[in-house]
Design a protein around this motif. Structure first.
Motif, PDB file in Angstrom:
ATOM      1  N   PRO A 330      -4.733   7.872   2.734  1.00  0.00           N
ATOM      2  CA  PRO A 330      -6.037   7.348   3.171  1.00  0.00           C
ATOM      3  C   PRO A 330      -7.169   7.597   2.179  1.00  0.00           C
ATOM      4  O   PRO A 330      -8.246   7.006   2.322  1.00  0.00           O
ATOM      5  CB  PRO A 330      -6.294   8.100   4.481  1.00  0.00           C
ATOM      6  CG  PRO A 330      -5.502   9.360   4.357  1.00  0.00           C
ATOM      7  CD  PRO A 330      -4.294   9.007   3.548  1.00  0.00           C
ATOM      8  N   ASN A 331      -6.963   8.447   1.192  1.00  0.00           N
ATOM      9  CA  ASN A 331      -8.008   8.770   0.223  1.00  0.00           C
ATOM     10  C   ASN A 331      -8.023   7.823  -0.964  1.00  0.00           C
ATOM     11  O   ASN A 331      -8.814   8.020  -1.895  1.00  0.00           O
ATOM     12  CB  ASN A 331      -7.837  10.211  -0.273  1.00  0.00           C
ATOM     13  CG  ASN A 331      -7.971  11.222   0.845  1.00  0.00           C
ATOM     14  OD1 ASN A 331      -8.856  11.102   1.694  1.00  0.00           O
ATOM     15  ND2 ASN A 331      -7.082  12.208   0.869  1.00  0.00           N
ATOM     16  N   ARG A 332      -7.157   6.823  -0.953  1.00  0.00           N
ATOM     17  CA  ARG A 332      -7.090   5.876  -2.065  1.00  0.00           C
ATOM     18  C   ARG A 332      -7.193   4.458  -1.530  1.00  0.00           C
ATOM     19  O   ARG A 332      -7.254   4.230  -0.321  1.00  0.00           O
ATOM     20  CB  ARG A 332      -5.784   6.064  -2.848  1.00  0.00           C
ATOM     21  CG  ARG A 332      -5.601   7.455  -3.419  1.00  0.00           C
ATOM     22  CD  ARG A 332      -4.293   7.597  -4.152  1.00  0.00           C
ATOM     23  NE  ARG A 332      -4.175   6.659  -5.261  1.00  0.00           N
ATOM     24  CZ  ARG A 332      -3.122   6.616  -6.067  1.00  0.00           C
ATOM     25  NH1 ARG A 332      -2.106   7.444  -5.895  1.00  0.00           N
ATOM     26  NH2 ARG A 332      -3.089   5.752  -7.064  1.00  0.00           N
ATOM     27  N   ASN A 333      -7.219   3.506  -2.451  1.00  0.00           N
ATOM     28  CA  ASN A 333      -7.241   2.096  -2.101  1.00  0.00           C
ATOM     29  C   ASN A 333      -5.967   1.761  -1.316  1.00  0.00           C
ATOM     30  O   ASN A 333      -4.851   1.907  -1.825  1.00  0.00           O
ATOM     31  CB  ASN A 333      -7.319   1.265  -3.386  1.00  0.00           C
ATOM     32  CG  ASN A 333      -7.454  -0.216  -3.114  1.00  0.00           C
ATOM     33  OD1 ASN A 333      -7.413  -0.678  -1.987  1.00  0.00           O
ATOM     34  ND2 ASN A 333      -7.617  -0.984  -4.179  1.00  0.00           N
ATOM     35  N   THR A 334      -6.130   1.304  -0.082  1.00  0.00           N
ATOM     36  CA  THR A 334      -4.965   1.096   0.773  1.00  0.00           C
ATOM     37  C   THR A 334      -4.318  -0.281   0.588  1.00  0.00           C
ATOM     38  O   THR A 334      -3.172  -0.477   0.995  1.00  0.00           O
ATOM     39  CB  THR A 334      -5.356   1.271   2.249  1.00  0.00           C
ATOM     40  OG1 THR A 334      -6.431   0.370   2.565  1.00  0.00           O
ATOM     41  CG2 THR A 334      -5.810   2.693   2.510  1.00  0.00           C
ATOM     42  N   SER A 335      -5.043  -1.240  -0.013  1.00  0.00           N
ATOM     43  CA  SER A 335      -4.472  -2.583  -0.169  1.00  0.00           C
ATOM     44  C   SER A 335      -3.260  -2.608  -1.097  1.00  0.00           C
ATOM     45  O   SER A 335      -2.208  -3.147  -0.719  1.00  0.00           O
ATOM     46  CB  SER A 335      -5.548  -3.553  -0.669  1.00  0.00           C
ATOM     47  OG  SER A 335      -6.562  -3.713   0.288  1.00  0.00           O
ATOM     48  N   PRO A 336      -3.325  -2.032  -2.307  1.00  0.00           N
ATOM     49  CA  PRO A 336      -2.112  -1.998  -3.130  1.00  0.00           C
ATOM     50  C   PRO A 336      -0.979  -1.212  -2.477  1.00  0.00           C
ATOM     51  O   PRO A 336       0.193  -1.541  -2.692  1.00  0.00           O
ATOM     52  CB  PRO A 336      -2.585  -1.324  -4.420  1.00  0.00           C
ATOM     53  CG  PRO A 336      -4.048  -1.571  -4.466  1.00  0.00           C
ATOM     54  CD  PRO A 336      -4.497  -1.525  -3.041  1.00  0.00           C
ATOM     55  N   GLY A 356       0.563   9.138  -9.112  1.00  0.00           N
ATOM     56  CA  GLY A 356      -0.710   8.563  -9.528  1.00  0.00           C
ATOM     57  C   GLY A 356      -0.593   7.159 -10.086  1.00  0.00           C
ATOM     58  O   GLY A 356      -1.510   6.686 -10.767  1.00  0.00           O
ATOM     59  N   VAL A 357       0.509   6.470  -9.787  1.00  0.00           N
ATOM     60  CA  VAL A 357       0.756   5.124 -10.310  1.00  0.00           C
ATOM     61  C   VAL A 357       0.524   4.111  -9.198  1.00  0.00           C
ATOM     62  O   VAL A 357       1.015   4.277  -8.076  1.00  0.00           O
ATOM     63  CB  VAL A 357       2.191   4.988 -10.846  1.00  0.00           C
ATOM     64  CG1 VAL A 357       2.457   3.558 -11.318  1.00  0.00           C
ATOM     65  CG2 VAL A 357       2.425   5.972 -11.979  1.00  0.00           C
ATOM     66  N   GLN A 358      -0.237   3.072  -9.510  1.00  0.00           N
ATOM     67  CA  GLN A 358      -0.537   2.028  -8.541  1.00  0.00           C
ATOM     68  C   GLN A 358      -0.400   0.683  -9.227  1.00  0.00           C
ATOM     69  O   GLN A 358      -0.975   0.470 -10.295  1.00  0.00           O
ATOM     70  CB  GLN A 358      -1.952   2.228  -8.007  1.00  0.00           C
ATOM     71  CG  GLN A 358      -2.357   1.260  -6.924  1.00  0.00           C
ATOM     72  CD  GLN A 358      -3.704   1.636  -6.325  1.00  0.00           C
ATOM     73  OE1 GLN A 358      -3.803   2.518  -5.493  1.00  0.00           O
ATOM     74  NE2 GLN A 358      -4.744   0.972  -6.790  1.00  0.00           N
ATOM     75  N   LEU A 359       0.371  -0.224  -8.637  1.00  0.00           N
ATOM     76  CA  LEU A 359       0.578  -1.531  -9.244  1.00  0.00           C
ATOM     77  C   LEU A 359      -0.694  -2.358  -9.159  1.00  0.00           C
ATOM     78  O   LEU A 359      -1.515  -2.190  -8.258  1.00  0.00           O
ATOM     79  CB  LEU A 359       1.730  -2.255  -8.557  1.00  0.00           C
ATOM     80  CG  LEU A 359       3.088  -1.530  -8.559  1.00  0.00           C
ATOM     81  CD1 LEU A 359       4.181  -2.450  -8.020  1.00  0.00           C
ATOM     82  CD2 LEU A 359       3.458  -1.027  -9.948  1.00  0.00           C
ATOM     83  N   ALA A 360      -0.862  -3.277 -10.113  1.00  0.00           N
ATOM     84  CA  ALA A 360      -2.079  -4.089 -10.191  1.00  0.00           C
ATOM     85  C   ALA A 360      -2.066  -5.187  -9.137  1.00  0.00           C
ATOM     86  O   ALA A 360      -1.012  -5.627  -8.678  1.00  0.00           O
ATOM     87  CB  ALA A 360      -2.198  -4.694 -11.588  1.00  0.00           C
TER      88      ALA A 360
END
Length: 488
Positions: A330-336, A356-360
């Motif tokens: 919940p502390n990060r962008n939830t859409s990706p 710490g990896v999030q796809l574009a």
């Protein structure tokens, strides 16, 4: 191989959108500079989506599947145009025609410390501390082959971590002061270009790749849109006339050299990261580069298009629950997070997030995932209206010398910027975001009430510059010595 109607539609839609952005660059500098941070991303994603649609099936190493071909590009271009339509209305030449009459040209009295000079002094001290702190920790990521997020999380000092969070706002404030110097004193303040170049050099040493150079430079130029308001309402039909009318050859050469420096730094940073940090060799370097440029920006978006528009698989209730109530983090962008979960599943999504990896990706596909293929369009148009109005507040605030409201408007707009970059929607439920909105409203009210008395909320003239006693005595002696001669 014959060209299909689908390929023609894809190429035509991508070309139309790129032409629209080129038109903004040539004739609408207020929109182009004020929204450049997002426009660049939208053009990049359009090119990426068109590549997948035209050359697919192409291999996506992050999702472990082939994607494309299809007709995602025309659909997403329509979504991007729905975002830009409010800007064309709110910031049209006829609407901003009177704004140049409100330019605050009041100059500071001689011997006064200005807001701009104070910013330069504090910024130089901060940058000096950044470099010293990097040396104090004993490792320079560029030479130690350390990933930027590893350095930020494990080795960097507090100043670097602050910069990683608030660096865009710092660059915007520099651009705001740079624009203020141009509007008030009609001069090109090279101090701020030097500060920006120094910061970009630091980010290069800190192991950053493209995103840092692009975002910092983009936020720096946002306030410059106010400088070109006068040219935006001119009658000249020549493309890019606003550049020629505002700047001389030397200034254009300076900006060109700065843009070239940013491109070279970003290209060098990407190459060093691929070769020295990630260890790719030979043909792998080029293949990884092209995948990052042409596949990864839109891989989640294309798969979401396939899921929603081709297979009609969208359920608003589970999407809403995940985005706003029970995400993985919940502390990060939830859409990706949601898009990754639907694309690569568990446990890979959780492993990526822990690393710490999030796809574009994320915009506009998350709107279609949440509201469906039909009802998403009013929300796309509505978000564009809010973003356009906030951009107008930034431009007017810069022109009128209302720097508090200009900065706070950017602070509120930043939530929408993150939405356009990564599809973030959960920023609207954060209590801190509504505090920012309240602060902007208070600043607007205070600045409007103070304007009647000719007082700014954030003054340009700060305080008299203290001078040493010996300098005061010397100047007084010289003045007394030459006064009799002046009387004669």
């Amino acid at each position: 191989m014959p060209v299909t109607p689908e390929q023609i539609a894809v190429a035509l839609s991508a070309g139309i959108f790129c032409f629209l952005v080129l038109f903004l660059a040539a004739y609408r500098p207020v929109i182009f500079l004020g929204f450049f941070f997002i426009l660049f991303t939208l053009v990049w994603r359009t090119a990426s989506m068109a590549f997948i649609d035209l050359t697919g099936p192409v291999w996506s190493s992050q999702t472990l599947r082939y994607i494309g071909p299809g007709l995602a590009t025309p659909l997403y271009v329509l979504a991007y145009c729905a975002t830009l339509v409010p800007f064309l209305i709110v910031l049209r030449p006829s609407a901003i025609r009177t704004w140049p009459d409100g330019i605050d040209r009041r100059q500071a009295p001689q011997g006064m410390l200005t807001l701009s000079s104070l910013t330069v002094v504090l910024s130089m001290l901060f940058l000096a501390y950044l470099f010293l702190d990097m040396l104090r920790h004993g490792s320079i990521p560029l030479f130690a082959h350390i990933e930027r997020y590893t350095y930020t999380a494990e080795r960097a000092g507090a100043a670097h971590r602050w910069l990683a969070t608030y660096g865009n706002f710092l660059a915007f404030w520099w651009g705001l002061m740079f624009a203020a110097e141009r509007l008030r004193n009609d001069r090109l303040d090279l101090r701020y270009l030097g500060l920006l170049a120094t910061l970009l050099g630091y980010m290069f040493l800190a192991g950053n790749r493209f995103s840092a150079f692009y975002s910092l430079s983009s936020f720096f130029v946002i306030p410059l849109s106010a400088v070109f308001v006068q040219q935006a309402v001119g009658r000249s039909g020549a493309p890019f006339h606003w550049v020629v009318r505002m700047f001389g050859r030397r200034e254009i050469a300076t900006f060109g050299a700065g843009a070239l420096l940013v491109v070279l730094l970003a290209a060098g940073a990407i190459f060093i990261n691929l070769v020295s940090v990630r260890g790719y060799e030979g043909e792998q370097v080029l293949s990884q580069f092209w995948e990052r440029v042409l596949v990864q920006p839109s891989e989640l978006g294309w798969i979401s298009y396939e899921r929603v528009f081709l297979h009609n698989q969208w359920q608003p209730d589970p999407v809403y629950d995940f985005l706003f109530q029970s995400p993985l983090d919940p502390n990060r962008n939830t859409s990706p997070q949601y898009l990754m979960l639907q694309t690569i599943g568990e446990p890979r999504t959780s492993e990526h997030l822990r690393a710490g990896v999030q796809l574009a990706g994320g915009f506009p596909e998350i709107f279609f995932e949440l509201f469906g293929p039909i009802y998403a369009w009013p929300f796309l148009l509505g978000s564009g209206c809010i973003a356009a109005l906030l951009t107008a507040l930034i431009v007017k605030g810069t022109i009128q010398g209302r720097y508090a409201s200009a900065f706070l408007a950017l602070y509120v707009l930043f939530g929408f910027d993150v939405m356009y970059i990564g599809g973030m929607l959960n920023f609207v439920i954060a209590q801190s975001y509504w505090i920012k909105i309240a602060a902007l409203a208070i600043a607007l009210l205070l600045e409007r009430s103070l304007a009647g008395s000719g007082l700014p909320l954030l003054p340009w003239s700060i305080a008299p510059i203290p001078r040493p006693c010996w300098l005061v005595a010397a100047s007084r002696s010289i003045r007394l010595r030459f006064q009799p001669q002046a009387r004669q």
